[in-house]
Write an enzyme that holds these catalytic residues in place. Structure first.
Site, mmCIF file in Angstrom:
data_model
loop_
_atom_site.group_PDB
_atom_site.id
_atom_site.type_symbol
_atom_site.label_atom_id
_atom_site.label_comp_id
_atom_site.label_asym_id
_atom_site.label_seq_id
_atom_site.Cartn_x
_atom_site.Cartn_y
_atom_site.Cartn_z
ATOM 1 N N HIS A 364 26.437 37.181 28.289
ATOM 2 C CA HIS A 364 27.732 37.824 28.570
ATOM 3 C C HIS A 364 28.865 37.235 27.737
ATOM 4 O O HIS A 364 29.975 37.764 27.730
ATOM 5 C CB HIS A 364 28.073 37.687 30.062
ATOM 6 C CG HIS A 364 28.751 38.901 30.617
ATOM 7 N ND1 HIS A 364 29.421 39.811 29.835
ATOM 8 C CD2 HIS A 364 28.853 39.366 31.892
ATOM 9 C CE1 HIS A 364 29.911 40.766 30.583
ATOM 10 N NE2 HIS A 364 29.584 40.538 31.830
ATOM 11 N N ASP A 368 29.354 42.735 26.129
ATOM 12 C CA ASP A 368 29.942 43.245 27.370
ATOM 13 C C ASP A 368 29.017 44.284 27.998
ATOM 14 O O ASP A 368 28.028 44.726 27.401
ATOM 15 C CB ASP A 368 31.332 43.833 27.116
ATOM 16 C CG ASP A 368 31.303 44.944 26.067
ATOM 17 O OD1 ASP A 368 30.368 45.758 26.100
ATOM 18 O OD2 ASP A 368 32.217 44.978 25.215
#
Length: 531
Positions: A364, A368
């Site tokens: 992450h 995204d």
């Protein structure tokens, strides 16, 4: 001048290796290229060959010893030269590790010097809370053994207090591959913020495509089709084919696709390098080669390096879903589950379709949710469309095609032939190691047609058939002179009815008309289980 065999550096992240086995002993004559020893790295077992011819004058590291990269393993004397004794006695690494335990053992005897017990017995006694001073040893000179401690622990459990700690039945040391994998995965889990996206995939068309390819003689697996879809999706979403480092995303044009392979020594991830340049047939061939090498412990260092994305397929084990852990520094990893029949809504109506779950873990820090979703859903779409990707073709809707019309094409001067039938595509190859040759492909198609025609004939006549299989064989060398077809059927029909059904199936495929009269064609029919 003597030649030193050093611990090789088999990857950019490798700092040390373990000597697994010496294949040559001190004093033995070796020839350049001879297998001298096997070392274990964090990813594989690698054989080390003699870099020069001579006499193996000294083995510096013992089996099981961990040696730093560049550290001395052995010395080869060239032209009868002698190795100085002083040099031979300087195995720097082992000495400290031997001395250390003796230092720590010395202070303890003040209290326990009268207790003679093996180190393993002492450790088990400490874990179980057993006082060694209360045990009589059954070993040599009264030494307390492991069994003595276990009996004492069991007796105390049976007694009134019964507060002995849980003891393991046995201990299994992790292999080096497992140990290093555990270390890397722990770091990845602790340092990389994971998020996982899961989708269900209707595998109907992919399975149809695989069946069609198998009928044409191709040995493509479901995993191959999944890998091909992943490669195509990575080409369209290059940010997933990347790694995060110091606030930057390192995005790669080259797709080095890792495939997780279970081996007796642990999980290894060989890499299909430059997968973006390979078509489905080449991916299939390369994947099979690497999996075989992994299980035979013949992987080379370059087979394991520079992976940019990994696929782990546990479907064969019946696992349906999971939450994978990324192999850092990669930014993503895809888990593939088992294919099961599931009820899926199709045009507002429930239908039972073969389906599977895929779960993709992302880093992450650099990826995204929306970017990940584009990749995840693209893989799903490609598989539900039949995984037509990986050979560079666009994934637009296939043009209408005429039934029974197949197109073949070839490029370059190799023997490879691409076969197209509507949206389906497979390849044939004249090279023995790359895929089915033209004759074998024809035999496969012949047998497939006969088998399907038999089923159709049975269905039209409303008779049931059990298992059915065809074995087709031609002479191995030269022009085809004879073809033997052996059809094996499970049926309750009597012999006359069964042979009539086979004749109908044979006419349905025009078998006799397809094969020249000078080719000896023998078709035999037998029942399953018949001797």
């Amino acid at each position: 001048m003597p030649v030193v065999i050093q611990m090789p550096k088999l990857g950019h992240a490798m700092t040390e290796g373990t000597v697994l086995q010496w294949h040559k002993g001190a004093g033995e004559t070796v020839t350049r290229g001879d297998l001298v020893l096997t070392v274990e790295t964090d990813k594989a077992e690698v054989e080390v060959e003699a870099p020069a011819s001579g006499v193996l004058a000294r083995l510096t590291a013992a089996q099981g010893e961990v040696v730093q990269v560049g550290g001395e393993l052995a010395v080869i004397a060239i032209n009868g030269e002698s190795i100085p004794a002083a040099t031979a006695s300087t195995p720097a690494a082992p000495a400290p590790t031997v001395a250390a335990p003796q230092v720590t053992a010395a202070p303890a005897p003040a209290r326990s010097s009268r207790v003679a017990a093996s180190p393993r017995a002492k450790r088990i006694a400490a874990e179980a809370g057993v006082d060694l001073g209360r045990i009589s040893g059954s070993g040599p000179d009264g030494m307390i053994t492991e069994d003595d401690v276990r009996r004492a622990a069991a007796a105390s459990i049976a007694g009134p207090q019964a507060s002995v700690a849980l003891m393991p039945a046995r201990r299994e040391k992790l292999t080096r591959i497992q140990a290093v994998g555990a270390k890397n995965l722990t770091q990845s889990w602790q340092q990389v913020p994971h998020f996982v996206q899961m989708v269900r995939v209707d595998m109907s068309r992919t399975l149809e495509k695989r069946r069609a390819m198998s009928a044409g003689g191709a040995k493509t697996t479901i995993t191959d089709l999944i890998l091909a879809a992943v490669v195509q999706a990575l080409r369209e979403n290059p940010r997933i084919n990347a790694s995060y480092r110091d606030g930057e995303m390192l995005i790669y044009d080259r797709i080095n696709l890792g495939i997780a392979v279970d081996t007796p020594s642990g999980l290894v991830v060989p890499v299909i390098r430059d997968a973006q340049t390979l078509d489905l047939g080449a991916i299939s061939t390369r994947a099979a080669e690497l999996a075989a090498k992994a299980r035979e412990k013949k992987l080379l260092p370059q087979d394991l390096e520079e992976c940019t994305f990994t696929v782990s397929n546990l479907g064969a084990y019946g696992v349906e879903n999971g939450t994978p852990v990324i192999f850092a520094p990669q930014s993503a990893l895809m888990f593939v589950g088992a294919i099961r029949d599931e009820v899926i809504a199709i045009d507002g109506k429930p239908e039972v379709r073969p389906a599977m779950q895929i779960a993709i873990a992302y880093d992450h820090r650099g990826i995204d949710g929306a970017s990940a979703a584009r990749f995840t859903t693209r893989v799903k779409q490609l598989l539900e469309d039949g995984a037509q990707a990986a050979s560079g073709e666009e994934t637009t809707k296939p043009a209408p095609f005429r039934k029974h019309e197949v197109t073949l094409s070839a490029r370059g001067d190799n023997l490879k032939v691409e076969v197209n039938y509507g949206p389906m595509r497979w390849s044939l190859d004249g090279d023995d190691v790359a895929g089915p040759d033209p004759v074998s492909a024809f035999l496969g198609a012949l047998g497939g047609c006969l088998l399907m025609s038999l089923r159709v004939a049975a269905r039209v006549r409303k008779v049931s058939l059990g298992r059915a299989s065809v074995h087709v064989q031609a002479n191995e060398k030269g022009h085809v002179k004879e073809i033997q077809v052996q059809l094996e059927v499970e049926s309750t029909l009597d012999d006359k009815q069964l042979h009539h059904l086979v004749e109908v199936a044979e006419r349905g495929c025009h078998v006799r008309a397809l094969i020249k009269p000078e080719i000896d064609l023998q078709l035999t029919v037998r029942r399953y289980g018949a001797v």
